[in-house]
Enzyme design. Structure first.
Site, PDB file in Angstrom:
ATOM      1  N   GLU A 193      -3.122  -8.862   3.417  1.00 53.67           N
ATOM      2  CA  GLU A 193      -2.887  -9.353   4.783  1.00 53.67           C
ATOM      3  C   GLU A 193      -4.037  -9.041   5.738  1.00 53.67           C
ATOM      4  OE1 GLU A 193      -1.677  -5.058   5.149  1.00 53.67           O
ATOM      5  OE2 GLU A 193      -1.653  -6.611   3.593  1.00 53.67           O
ATOM      6  N   LYS A 241     -11.985   8.001  -1.200  1.00 53.56           N
ATOM      7  CA  LYS A 241     -11.209   6.855  -0.753  1.00 53.56           C
ATOM      8  C   LYS A 241     -11.698   5.564  -1.408  1.00 53.56           C
ATOM      9  CE  LYS A 241      -9.838   4.384   3.476  1.00 53.56           C
ATOM     10  NZ  LYS A 241     -10.003   4.304   4.960  1.00 53.56           N
ATOM     11  N   CYS A 260       0.826  -1.217   0.000  1.00 53.21           N
ATOM     12  CA  CYS A 260       0.000   0.000   0.000  1.00 53.21           C
ATOM     13  C   CYS A 260       0.861   1.268   0.000  1.00 53.21           C
ATOM     14  CB  CYS A 260      -0.991  -0.027   1.164  1.00 53.21           C
ATOM     15  SG  CYS A 260      -2.401   1.085   0.894  1.00 53.21           S
ATOM     16  N   HIS A 287      -4.267  -4.633   0.408  1.00 49.58           N
ATOM     17  CA  HIS A 287      -3.921  -5.186   1.717  1.00 49.58           C
ATOM     18  C   HIS A 287      -4.402  -6.636   1.820  1.00 49.58           C
ATOM     19  CE1 HIS A 287      -2.444  -1.684   3.981  1.00 49.58           C
ATOM     20  NE2 HIS A 287      -3.331  -0.964   3.323  1.00 49.58           N
TER      21      HIS A 287
END
Length: 311
Positions: free
Chosen positions: A237, A163, A142, A235
């Site tokens: 993760e 966003k 990121c 992301h």
């Protein structure tokens, strides 16, 4: 095979409950093998959560890995105790003489600032420079990916109108890359960011290839053609609840955020989000460790400096 971490790291208890084999330092010393040396630069605010997320993914491999954690000494962490940092993390000056097979640089909640206005940018720039001679392969996540592209290739980030937050479908663009071995043609991945990099800038950089992208969220994965650096804009993760927690945090701050896209079933915030990306996450990180790192890294890591000096 296990990942090796400090004996009293709190993340161990969480991982052991998930039946993930974590080896402490005492037991690892009795294994006569050359483990991979991995450094994690954790820039996320809640460092303990990120520790669990990354260690969970790194455990999905037959390799033994020694993990060191790094934090920015030029930045005061507000959400992680000084005791935790002192016990389990290193400063850059403590590891800069070391060599590592792999380096992971996480995201950070600073993406709306120009890079040079981030308080630890000079220190991070020193780490980027050091990594050229002391790390074999680096995986950027990121904001860490955007920062790496900016430092190494002068590719700047651009502000989005709003966003990007949600779970997005991605297309694999080049399955010949070993880091994408075993991937289906499409996969899901979370994104949570205010900025992006432009496709034209990546395509204009000879050393880089775009490996995966989303029609909605844009570029996801960029690879350096020498397999020495990868840049993931999302992301993988993240846990099931991470986007929900970020959404509620922004609501409490009065930001009035959009509901994360394709996340809550029927867009109903009362329903538990489906976990649709961890298979891709496990495969991506295990492929990186196996193909980009383990099968190519030199046995003598000090040769990295000699190689760079010859370029």
């Amino acid at each position: 095979m296990p990942i090796r971490v400090p004996k009293e790291l709190p993340a161990i208890k969480v991982l052991e409950k998930e039946n993930i084999f974590v080896m402490d330092e005492d037991r690892a010393m009795h294994q006569d093998i050359r483990p991979l040396q991995l450094l994690i630069l954790n820039l996320m605010p809640k460092k303990d959560e990120t520790e669990v997320q990354l260690l969970r993914l790194l455990s999905n491999t037959p390799l033994q890995i020694n993990v060191d954690f790094l934090h920015m000494s030029s930045h005061r962490a507000k959400n992680t105790s000084k005791d935790h940092l002192k016990r389990f993390y290193h400063r850059f000056d403590e590891v800069q003489e070391n060599y590592y097979d792999g380096l992971i640089i996480t995201g950070a909640p600073v993406e709306q600032l120009p890079f040079e206005e981030v308080d630890y940018w000079p220190e991070l720039s020193d780490i980027f420079k050091w990594s050229k001679t002391h790390v074999f392969s680096t995986f950027h996540i990121c904001w860490g990916a955007q920062a790496g592209l900016y430092y190494h290739h002068k590719i700047n980030k651009h502000q989005l109108a709003q966003k990007i937050s949600g779970i997005y479908l991605h297309d694999v663009l080049d399955s010949a890359w070993s880091i994408l071995k075993g991937f289906d043609d499409v996969f899901f991945a979370p994104h949570s960011r205010y900025t992006t990099v432009q496709k034209a800038d990546i395509e204009a950089t000879a050393e880089l290839d775009i490996l995966a992208e989303s029609q909605e969220a844009g570029i996801f994965l960029v690879g350096n053609k020498n397999n020495r650096a990868f840049y993931a804009m999302g992301h993988l993760e993240y846990d099931r609840e991470t986007l929900e927690q970020e959404f509620k945090r922004d609501l409490e701050k009065g930001i009035d955020p959009e509901v994360p896209a394709h996340y809550f079933p029927d867009n109903d915030q009362e329903k538990t989000p489906q976990l649709r990306w961890h298979m891709a996450a496990s495969l991506l990180f295990s492929n990186w460790l196996n193909y980009a790192v383990y099968q190519n890294t030199p046995y003598d890591l000090t040769s990295l400096s000699k190689e760079q000096n010859q370029l």
